[in-house]
Design an enzyme around this catalytic site. Structure first.
Site, PDB file in Angstrom:
ATOM      1  NE  ARG A  11      40.798 -58.301 -22.257  1.00  0.00           N
ATOM      2  CZ  ARG A  11      42.324 -57.654 -21.252  1.00  0.00           C
ATOM      3  NH1 ARG A  11      42.719 -58.749 -21.239  1.00  0.00           N
ATOM      4  NH2 ARG A  11      41.946 -56.695 -20.860  1.00  0.00           N
ATOM      5  CG  HIS A  52      47.677 -62.765 -19.426  1.00  0.00           C
ATOM      6  ND1 HIS A  52      46.986 -60.998 -19.271  1.00  0.00           N
ATOM      7  CD2 HIS A  52      46.446 -62.544 -20.582  1.00  0.00           C
ATOM      8  CE1 HIS A  52      46.211 -60.778 -20.131  1.00  0.00           C
ATOM      9  NE2 HIS A  52      45.888 -61.711 -21.346  1.00  0.00           N
ATOM     10  CG  ASP A  72      46.731 -51.998 -18.325  1.00  0.00           C
ATOM     11  OD1 ASP A  72      45.834 -52.719 -19.215  1.00  0.00           O
ATOM     12  OD2 ASP A  72      45.887 -50.429 -18.975  1.00  0.00           O
ATOM     13  NE  ARG A 116      48.956 -52.015 -24.289  1.00  0.00           N
ATOM     14  CZ  ARG A 116      48.181 -50.801 -23.465  1.00  0.00           C
ATOM     15  NH1 ARG A 116      49.294 -49.574 -22.764  1.00  0.00           N
ATOM     16  NH2 ARG A 116      47.600 -51.128 -21.645  1.00  0.00           N
ATOM     17  CG  ASN A 126      39.234 -58.288 -17.616  1.00  0.00           C
ATOM     18  OD1 ASN A 126      40.133 -58.435 -17.214  1.00  0.00           O
ATOM     19  ND2 ASN A 126      39.936 -57.168 -18.603  1.00  0.00           N
TER      20      ASN A 126
END
Ligand SMILES: CC(C)=CCC/C(C)=C/CC/C(C)=C/COP(=O)(O)OP(=O)(O)O
Length: 361
Positions: A99, A65, A48, A52, A96
């Site tokens: 998204r 990613h 995770d 950010r 997900n």
């Protein structure tokens, strides 16, 4: 300006050959030290904090990613070198899919590309003899991605020393629901049509069924026509009840009234649902056959499981939440977690030993 210079200087020092060599040696030494103690056999990661990290470093989300994948490759190497047998990663949650299309497409492309790279001959998984397994709901994945992941799975299929479970797209609720469905299916299928009847020959349920069958045959000989007065539930059968004394009324044999005049081989013989245990469900989970989950690590400071490994977390699974973002995760953050796990494990082993001693006395 000064800080830029300082940054450049520290990077230059870190990557200069003598420093890089020393760091590599130190890594090897530390991993070697970890290998001496008990090593978790099954470790799971919630990777995770990629977005950010991307925001903090003013880079594209996809680049975040990508750097997350680099962190994964580093940590897989640490795990397999240290002797971890199974690593399970949360690569894509079913959630997900909510998204943006752009990000979902990018993650799918990343999976296609990176799984292919991981599986290549001479690459990381090949070097450590690790096979890729994809745990998740295939029906949600597009054919081109399925094709790529199946290829990666096939390339590594003969690797027997370790496993990389890629949860993609996965949630525990989906896994558990599917496991329950297939267990119900197994227990609704007559034993005669199962492939492994010999395995069950001496099981308690098999013996109970044989006794029940015998009683039914005796019953048929003596009082034909009595079948209709019985419900299909064997709990209402006198003979079965006496055999079942002290046990639950749930049983394994369903009597079909239309079978009354046929030989006993035509009587469907079902597995006994009373024999369903946690181990039965375990066999139907996507992680079937894997060692129990010893350690689960989630990065980025978020302290929840997010529908991951809910079944696999048991009374002794260590769950560790770390503040660092996933792309920053490396041996330096993982090492204290492993040392703490080893300490806890030794304590647990000592407790188990002294309990066994006091039982023996
Ligand atoms: C082999 C393979 C398939 C590799 C996948 C690469 C990889 C690291 C995928 C993780 C994707 C993901 C949803 C991370 C969670 O961080 P986040 O995006 O939720 O970040 P945030 O918490 O900062 O929003």
């Amino acid at each position: 300006m000064t800080s830029l210079h300082e940054h450049g200087l520290s990077r230059w020092i870190a990557y200069s050959p003598p420093v890089a060599w020393t760091v590599r040696q130190l890594r090897e030494l530390l991993i070697g030290a970890i290998k001496q103690g008990p090593v978790p056999q099954h470790v799971a990661f919630v990777m995770d904090g990629n977005r950010r990290f991307a925001r903090e470093h003013h880079i594209e989300t996809v680049e975040g990613h990508n750097m997350g994948f680099e962190a994964l490759a580093r940590i897989l190497e640490v795990c397999y070198k240290a002797g971890v047998k199974v690593v399970t990663i949360y690569a894509f949650s079913i959630e997900n899919f909510k998204r943006s299309k752009h990000e979902v497409d990018a993650l799918m492309e990343l999976a296609k590309l990176k799984l292919g790279q991981l599986a290549e001959h001479g690459a990381l998984l090949d070097r450590y003899g690790a096979a890729i397994r994809i745990l998740g709901n295939r029906s949600l994945v597009k054919p081109d991605v399925i094709e790529a992941i199946d290829r990666a799975v096939a390339i590594t299929a003969n690797n027997k020393r370790a496993i990389l479970n890629v949860c993609f797209p996965y949630t525990s609720r989906d896994e558990i629901t599917t496991a329950i469905k297939s267990t119900v299916e197994q227990f609704s299928t007559p034993l005669d049509s199962l492939q492994t009847p010999s395995k069950r020959t001496f099981s308690e349920s098999h013996i109970t069924q044989q006794i029940r069958k015998q009683m039914l045959e005796e019953d048929t000989d003596g009082r034909s026509g009595a079948w209709e007065s019985r419900s299909a539930s064997p709990a209402s059968m006198k003979g079965a009840k006496s055999v079942e004394e002290g046990r639950s009324s749930s049983t394994s044999t369903t009597i079909n009234p239309s079978d009354k005049d046929e030989t006993h081989s035509a009587t469907p013989n079902y597995p006994d649902p009373e024999t369903i245990t946690a181990a039965t469900l375990n066999e139907h989970m996507l992680t079937a056959g894997a060692p129990p989950l010893d350690l689960l690590v989630r990065t980025s400071g978020v302290e929840r499981l997010s529908d991951f490994m809910l079944w696999q977390c048991h009374e002794n699974t260590s769950i560790v939440f770390l503040k660092c973002l996933w792309p920053e995760f490396d041996l330096w953050q993982f090492l204290p977690v492993l040392v703490e796990w080893q300490w806890q494990k030794k304590k647990l082993q000592e407790q188990q030993k002294s309990r066994a001693h006091s039982k023996a006395d």
